[in-house]
Design an enzyme around this catalytic site. Sequence first.
Site, PDB file in Angstrom:
ATOM      1  N   TYR A  73       5.578   0.190  10.087  1.00  0.00           N
ATOM      2  CA  TYR A  73       5.708   1.271   9.106  1.00  0.00           C
ATOM      3  C   TYR A  73       7.056   1.988   9.222  1.00  0.00           C
ATOM      4  O   TYR A  73       7.621   2.408   8.210  1.00  0.00           O
ATOM      5  CB  TYR A  73       4.517   2.245   9.198  1.00  0.00           C
ATOM      6  CG  TYR A  73       3.302   1.686   8.486  1.00  0.00           C
ATOM      7  CD1 TYR A  73       3.178   1.798   7.103  1.00  0.00           C
ATOM      8  CD2 TYR A  73       2.322   0.997   9.182  1.00  0.00           C
ATOM      9  CE1 TYR A  73       2.097   1.249   6.433  1.00  0.00           C
ATOM     10  CE2 TYR A  73       1.227   0.445   8.528  1.00  0.00           C
ATOM     11  CZ  TYR A  73       1.123   0.580   7.144  1.00  0.00           C
ATOM     12  OH  TYR A  73       0.056   0.020   6.479  1.00  0.00           O
ATOM     13  N   ASP A  92       5.819   4.446  -1.434  1.00  0.00           N
ATOM     14  CA  ASP A  92       7.194   4.957  -1.441  1.00  0.00           C
ATOM     15  C   ASP A  92       7.276   6.219  -2.300  1.00  0.00           C
ATOM     16  O   ASP A  92       6.262   6.669  -2.860  1.00  0.00           O
ATOM     17  CB  ASP A  92       8.180   3.860  -1.914  1.00  0.00           C
ATOM     18  CG  ASP A  92       7.948   3.428  -3.370  1.00  0.00           C
ATOM     19  OD1 ASP A  92       7.785   4.306  -4.243  1.00  0.00           O
ATOM     20  OD2 ASP A  92       7.928   2.205  -3.639  1.00  0.00           O
ATOM     21  N   HIS A 143      -2.837   5.281  -2.528  1.00  0.00           N
ATOM     22  CA  HIS A 143      -2.863   4.665  -1.191  1.00  0.00           C
ATOM     23  C   HIS A 143      -2.005   5.422  -0.180  1.00  0.00           C
ATOM     24  O   HIS A 143      -1.579   4.858   0.827  1.00  0.00           O
ATOM     25  CB  HIS A 143      -2.444   3.190  -1.282  1.00  0.00           C
ATOM     26  CG  HIS A 143      -3.440   2.346  -2.034  1.00  0.00           C
ATOM     27  ND1 HIS A 143      -3.133   1.132  -2.593  1.00  0.00           N
ATOM     28  CD2 HIS A 143      -4.763   2.560  -2.312  1.00  0.00           C
ATOM     29  CE1 HIS A 143      -4.220   0.630  -3.194  1.00  0.00           C
ATOM     30  NE2 HIS A 143      -5.212   1.482  -3.032  1.00  0.00           N
ATOM     31  N   CYS A 197       0.190  13.667  18.745  1.00  0.00           N
ATOM     32  CA  CYS A 197      -0.081  14.917  18.039  1.00  0.00           C
ATOM     33  C   CYS A 197       0.200  16.096  18.965  1.00  0.00           C
ATOM     34  O   CYS A 197      -0.289  16.123  20.103  1.00  0.00           O
ATOM     35  CB  CYS A 197      -1.533  14.932  17.579  1.00  0.00           C
ATOM     36  SG  CYS A 197      -2.045  16.508  16.882  1.00  0.00           S
ATOM     37  N   CYS A 211      -3.393  17.999  19.728  1.00  0.00           N
ATOM     38  CA  CYS A 211      -4.518  17.435  20.494  1.00  0.00           C
ATOM     39  C   CYS A 211      -4.141  16.217  21.330  1.00  0.00           C
ATOM     40  O   CYS A 211      -4.971  15.705  22.082  1.00  0.00           O
ATOM     41  CB  CYS A 211      -5.675  17.087  19.554  1.00  0.00           C
ATOM     42  SG  CYS A 211      -5.314  15.680  18.487  1.00  0.00           S
ATOM     43  N   ALA A 226       9.856  -5.256 -14.208  1.00  0.00           N
ATOM     44  CA  ALA A 226       9.703  -3.862 -14.651  1.00  0.00           C
ATOM     45  C   ALA A 226      11.042  -3.218 -14.995  1.00  0.00           C
ATOM     46  O   ALA A 226      11.151  -2.477 -15.977  1.00  0.00           O
ATOM     47  CB  ALA A 226       9.005  -3.058 -13.554  1.00  0.00           C
TER      48      ALA A 226
HETATM   49  C1  BJW Z   1       6.675  -7.505 -10.351  1.00  0.00           C
HETATM   50  C2  BJW Z   1       7.997  -7.628 -10.028  1.00  0.00           C
HETATM   51  C3  BJW Z   1       8.889  -6.969 -10.858  1.00  0.00           C
HETATM   52  C4  BJW Z   1       6.923  -8.724  -8.564  1.00  0.00           C
HETATM   53  N1  BJW Z   1       8.441  -6.252 -11.891  1.00  0.00           N
HETATM   54  N2  BJW Z   1       6.244  -6.808 -11.391  1.00  0.00           N
HETATM   55  C5  BJW Z   1     -14.461  -4.780  -4.604  1.00  0.00           C
HETATM   56  C6  BJW Z   1     -14.327  -6.153  -4.572  1.00  0.00           C
HETATM   57  C7  BJW Z   1     -13.745  -6.778  -3.466  1.00  0.00           C
HETATM   58  C8  BJW Z   1     -13.298  -6.050  -2.368  1.00  0.00           C
HETATM   59  C9  BJW Z   1     -13.425  -4.680  -2.402  1.00  0.00           C
HETATM   60  C10 BJW Z   1     -14.009  -4.070  -3.496  1.00  0.00           C
HETATM   61  N3  BJW Z   1     -13.997  -2.740  -3.260  1.00  0.00           N
HETATM   62  C11 BJW Z   1     -13.412  -2.509  -2.051  1.00  0.00           C
HETATM   63  C12 BJW Z   1     -13.069  -3.688  -1.496  1.00  0.00           C
HETATM   64  C13 BJW Z   1     -12.408  -3.876  -0.173  1.00  0.00           C
HETATM   65  C14 BJW Z   1     -10.909  -3.649  -0.216  1.00  0.00           C
HETATM   66  C15 BJW Z   1     -10.280  -4.627  -1.199  1.00  0.00           C
HETATM   67  O1  BJW Z   1      -9.956  -4.303  -2.322  1.00  0.00           O
HETATM   68  N4  BJW Z   1     -10.060  -5.850  -0.758  1.00  0.00           N
HETATM   69  C16 BJW Z   1      -9.433  -6.881  -1.625  1.00  0.00           C
HETATM   70  C17 BJW Z   1      -8.143  -7.371  -1.009  1.00  0.00           C
HETATM   71  C18 BJW Z   1     -10.415  -8.005  -1.799  1.00  0.00           C
HETATM   72  N5  BJW Z   1     -10.591  -2.283  -0.565  1.00  0.00           N
HETATM   73  C19 BJW Z   1     -10.546  -1.307   0.360  1.00  0.00           C
HETATM   74  O2  BJW Z   1     -10.806  -1.520   1.533  1.00  0.00           O
HETATM   75  C20 BJW Z   1     -10.200   0.088  -0.107  1.00  0.00           C
HETATM   76  N6  BJW Z   1     -11.114   1.050   0.387  1.00  0.00           N
HETATM   77  C21 BJW Z   1     -12.383   1.109  -0.012  1.00  0.00           C
HETATM   78  O3  BJW Z   1     -12.850   0.338  -0.826  1.00  0.00           O
HETATM   79  O4  BJW Z   1     -13.077   2.147   0.562  1.00  0.00           O
HETATM   80  C22 BJW Z   1     -14.481   2.205   0.306  1.00  0.00           C
HETATM   81  C23 BJW Z   1     -15.165   1.626   1.485  1.00  0.00           C
HETATM   82  C24 BJW Z   1     -14.912   2.145   2.714  1.00  0.00           C
HETATM   83  C25 BJW Z   1     -15.569   1.645   3.818  1.00  0.00           C
HETATM   84  C26 BJW Z   1     -16.462   0.586   3.655  1.00  0.00           C
HETATM   85  C27 BJW Z   1     -16.669   0.048   2.401  1.00  0.00           C
HETATM   86  C28 BJW Z   1     -16.021   0.580   1.296  1.00  0.00           C
HETATM   87  C29 BJW Z   1      -8.857   0.541   0.423  1.00  0.00           C
HETATM   88  C30 BJW Z   1      -7.730  -0.255  -0.111  1.00  0.00           C
HETATM   89  C31 BJW Z   1      -6.434   0.235   0.522  1.00  0.00           C
HETATM   90  C32 BJW Z   1      -5.252  -0.650   0.152  1.00  0.00           C
HETATM   91  N7  BJW Z   1      -4.135  -0.319   0.949  1.00  0.00           N
HETATM   92  C33 BJW Z   1      -2.917  -1.089   0.812  1.00  0.00           C
HETATM   93  C34 BJW Z   1      -2.009  -0.778   2.026  1.00  0.00           C
HETATM   94  C35 BJW Z   1      -1.385   0.595   1.880  1.00  0.00           C
HETATM   95  C36 BJW Z   1      -0.462   0.886   3.004  1.00  0.00           C
HETATM   96  C37 BJW Z   1       0.690  -0.072   3.057  1.00  0.00           C
HETATM   97  O5  BJW Z   1       1.455  -0.227   2.087  1.00  0.00           O
HETATM   98  O6  BJW Z   1       0.853  -0.674   4.118  1.00  0.00           O
HETATM   99  O7  BJW Z   1      -2.275  -0.773  -0.420  1.00  0.00           O
HETATM  100  S1  BJW Z   1      -3.195  -2.860   0.670  1.00  0.00           S
HETATM  101  C38 BJW Z   1      -1.883  -3.160  -0.467  1.00  0.00           C
HETATM  102  O8  BJW Z   1      -2.402  -3.648  -1.713  1.00  0.00           O
HETATM  103  C39 BJW Z   1      -1.261  -1.783  -0.745  1.00  0.00           C
HETATM  104  C40 BJW Z   1      -1.019  -1.851  -2.219  1.00  0.00           C
HETATM  105  O9  BJW Z   1      -0.934  -0.545  -2.770  1.00  0.00           O
HETATM  106  C41 BJW Z   1      -2.204  -2.636  -2.718  1.00  0.00           C
HETATM  107  C42 BJW Z   1      -2.024  -3.253  -4.042  1.00  0.00           C
HETATM  108  O10 BJW Z   1      -1.001  -4.186  -4.022  1.00  0.00           O
HETATM  109  P1  BJW Z   1      -0.028  -4.305  -5.267  1.00  0.00           P
HETATM  110  O11 BJW Z   1       0.689  -3.042  -5.481  1.00  0.00           O
HETATM  111  O12 BJW Z   1      -0.773  -4.846  -6.416  1.00  0.00           O
HETATM  112  O13 BJW Z   1       1.057  -5.343  -4.709  1.00  0.00           O
HETATM  113  P2  BJW Z   1       1.029  -6.929  -4.607  1.00  0.00           P
HETATM  114  O14 BJW Z   1       2.055  -7.312  -3.625  1.00  0.00           O
HETATM  115  O15 BJW Z   1      -0.338  -7.448  -4.411  1.00  0.00           O
HETATM  116  O16 BJW Z   1       1.453  -7.424  -6.073  1.00  0.00           O
HETATM  117  C43 BJW Z   1       2.751  -7.193  -6.579  1.00  0.00           C
HETATM  118  C44 BJW Z   1       2.773  -7.583  -8.041  1.00  0.00           C
HETATM  119  O17 BJW Z   1       4.055  -7.254  -8.563  1.00  0.00           O
HETATM  120  C45 BJW Z   1       2.554  -9.083  -8.293  1.00  0.00           C
HETATM  121  O18 BJW Z   1       1.622  -9.247  -9.355  1.00  0.00           O
HETATM  122  C46 BJW Z   1       3.942  -9.573  -8.731  1.00  0.00           C
HETATM  123  O19 BJW Z   1       3.879 -10.642  -9.678  1.00  0.00           O
HETATM  124  C47 BJW Z   1       4.502  -8.327  -9.355  1.00  0.00           C
HETATM  125  N8  BJW Z   1       5.944  -8.262  -9.374  1.00  0.00           N
HETATM  126  N9  BJW Z   1       8.092  -8.449  -8.881  1.00  0.00           N
HETATM  127  C48 BJW Z   1       7.080  -6.230 -12.116  1.00  0.00           C
HETATM  128  N10 BJW Z   1      10.211  -7.047 -10.600  1.00  0.00           N
END
Ligand code: BJW
Length: 256
Positions: free
Chosen positions: A66, A103, A118, A155, A158, A239
Amino acid sequence: METRQAAGVLSEARRVVVFTGAGMSAESGVPTFRDALTGLWARFDAERLATPEAFHADPDLVWGWYEWRRARVRRAEPNPGHLAVAAIEARVPAITVVTQNVDDLHERAGSQAPIHLHGSLFAPRCAGTGAHPATFPDVEAAMAAEGGRIPPPRCASCGALVRPGVVWFGETLPEAGLTAAVEAAASCDVLLTVGTSGVVHPAAEIPRIAAGAGATVIQINPEPTPLDRVATLNLRGPAAKVLPAVVAAAWPGVSA
Ligand code: BJW
């Protein structure tokens, strides 16, 4: 053709949601989440690193990842796509910017109050109570250690480890932000989804909620995604190129 259609819909809209993912910042030099593991990090799996379990098992590894990412974002600048979002914000009657990105490039481009579903790279917190504020160690030191393991600070209240202020897999999203995003999606007439793979839930439900409520969903992404079927208009492209073109066509004479 689709750019003109998108511009027409947008210029008539009264309530707009802009929903962004990592692709929004790609042209600022911030790797997308699923491309993030380059160089020294290539042997790690992002979906494993972004978990509470990874932090507990190896806090120095996760904190170092990070800090490396925070240093990269500090050096990055908003791109024309971020500026176009701010330009839209200045022109439509009501807008909510909802980002999955950790970001601060929307803010630096001029967006007023983007919802960070997030969390943020810039809001570390105590991993013990979550309540105690935390500060970063010296940024130059972190940059010097780029690519390496870095022990997280403790921290001051704590003594627990300080953790990144982001939402990891299995953690709940900030309640107020998620509620506001869902309400905005359910009541908008246009939702722009930009640069997200649309696979991480519950965030990925935001465009689906808007479509289900009758909004026009416009997707901007160079690649196909599961949201192709949800979107009314799919604009294939980066984008930083497509968003300014839509703004220029919607409000001639305005450059983002
Ligand atoms: C361009 C480009 C250009 C390239 N112009 N475009 C329902 C179904 C299945 C699973 C679940 C569900 N509900 C919950 C889940 C579990 C899980 C989940 O979703 N898993 C899936 C992977 C299957 N979700 C969670 O755990 C969430 N919490 C939750 O549900 O809590 C309730 C709960 C709690 C306890 C028990 C049970 C339930 C939390 C999700 C947190 C996600 N966090 C992250 C990390 C953040 C910190 C970090 O950055 O390190 O967030 S994961 C990561 O993915 C990050 C992003 O914000 C997020 C989304 O990714 P994003 O932004 O879409 O990026 P990419 O890389 O995937 O895609 C990039 C895109 O850009 C691509 O399409 C390219 O083509 C495009 N691109 N260049 C425009 N120039």
